[in-house]
Structure formats: C-alpha cells, structure tokens
Design a protein around this motif. Structure first.
Motif: not given
Length: 227
Positions: A165-170
């Motif tokens: 997810n380019p907007k969130k750390k996974i």
C-alpha cells in the motif's frame, strides 16, 4: 588517496541514520546537475543563509495560517503536494523535480503527516531546506482530525489482491534469512496470503523500516524476486 599515496575506493551511504551528520548527499562537491543536484544546491544555499533568522521571528505568529487535516488531505497529487512535519505544513509542489530521492518519495506522504518518515531518512541540513516551503500550521482540533478512513483491499487489473500500500506501512513476516557475507543478508518475506501479489511496478523500489536504538531507520530496496 591514503597517506602513503596509494589510491583506494571509498564507499559512502547517501545519508546517515536518523539525524546523524554525514553521507554523500549532504556534501556540496561532486553533484551531477543532470540528477537535479546542481539546482538543489542553489536552493540549499539560499535556505542555509536564511534559515536561522527565519526561526527567530516570533512576531509573525499572529498572522500564521492554519489548516485542518481535512483540507491538507486534499493536496495529494503531483500537481499539488502538501505534507506535515511536526505539525507544520509544507507545500512541496515546486520541489518535486529537485528532490534527489525522486517524486515518489514525497508523493507517498502527500496530504498526510510525514514526520516519522522525513526524520528517518533526512539530515539536519535537509530539515533547514524544508523551511523554504513552509505555508502554515496544522489547526489543533480542527475538522477532520478525528476522521477514520476505512480502507478496502487493493487489487490489480486481474483482480488479485495487492500486498503493498503506497500510503501505509505494511508488516510482512520474515520467513527466511540467509547470510551472504559479513554484512550482507538475503531476506525472504512472506506476503499476507498465497492469493496476494506484491504489486510493485517495474522499476520501482520499496522502503524497509525498522526502529534501531530508539530511532526509525528507513532504506530503499528493490526486490530480487517479486512473488
């Protein structure tokens, strides 16, 4: 060249972890203008000279602009990029083409709080440069501050679930670690499920982050095998 006159190679990281000084990106000499460094250093010089006086101007506080989180979140495209660092709002639109780390490194936090990511990979000098793009502060308790976004699973054009997810750390599980040399390791991470694909476009890299000695450290890597 060493003291004895022997020529040797010296390898240096672009920056040092956290707010430590050092790294080839923080020095002035040897920057190719084709990569944006020539223009970057011109901006850097201007900010270095004016950053200190600007920080000592509390008289302007009464005229400071404030923005709600809801309003800041609207500025999340390449044509209009705002970020938040330590409750201060910055319009980075003009800086995108100058950024040594590329456009994606800024866009990933567009319209959001980038404090943690910014401090993990930037030097003190870069922090001073950022002040050139300061436009106001985050409004405390403003509209949108308590908004919670319910995210849906991302899918590719084939309908497969995307792991990144380019907007969130996974968080990914490390399923295997192989030591290749004294300071090199091959890390094998598992995706969320067998149905997931990584979802990293060709030619793009991903950030790996970890807290080391109490500080967040982030580095870019390109997977060798995009499962």
């Amino acid at each position: 060249r060493t003291a004895s006159g022997k020529h040797v190679f010296r390898f240096e990281h672009p920056t040092q972890p956290g707010q430590q000084t050092g790294g080839w990106m923080t020095t002035i000499s040897g920057k190719p203008k084709s990569a944006g460094f020539g223009q970057l250093l011109e901006v850097q010089g201007q900010v270095t000279e004016s950053a200190a006086p600007a920080a000592k101007a509390p008289a302007k506080d009464s005229s400071k602009k404030t923005f709600t989180l809801e309003e800041i979140a609207k500025h999340n495209t390449e044509e209009d990029v705002w970020i938040i660092v330590k409750d201060r709002v910055y319009d980075c639109t003009e800086y995108l083409e100058l950024h040594p780390g590329g456009i994606d490194s800024i866009i990933i936090n567009a319209g959001e709080d980038a404090t943690e990511d910014f401090e993990a990979i930037h030097s003190v000098k870069a922090t001073k440069m950022l002040e050139k793009y300061y436009i106001g502060d985050v409004e405390k308790g403003g509209a949108g501050a308590e908004t919670q976004v319910v995210e849906k699973d991302q899918v590719d054009e084939k309908g497969r679930k995307i792991a990144l997810n380019p907007k969130k750390k996974i968080a990914f599980m490390l399923q295997k670690k192989t030591q290749l040399s004294r300071d090199s390791f091959l890390l094998d991470f598992a995706l969320q499920s067998p149905e997931h694909v990584l979802g990293l476009p060709t030619g793009k890299h991903m950030f790996l982050s970890a807290t080391i000695n109490g500080e967040l450290v982030m580095r870019r890597y390109t997977p060798s095998y995009p499962a």
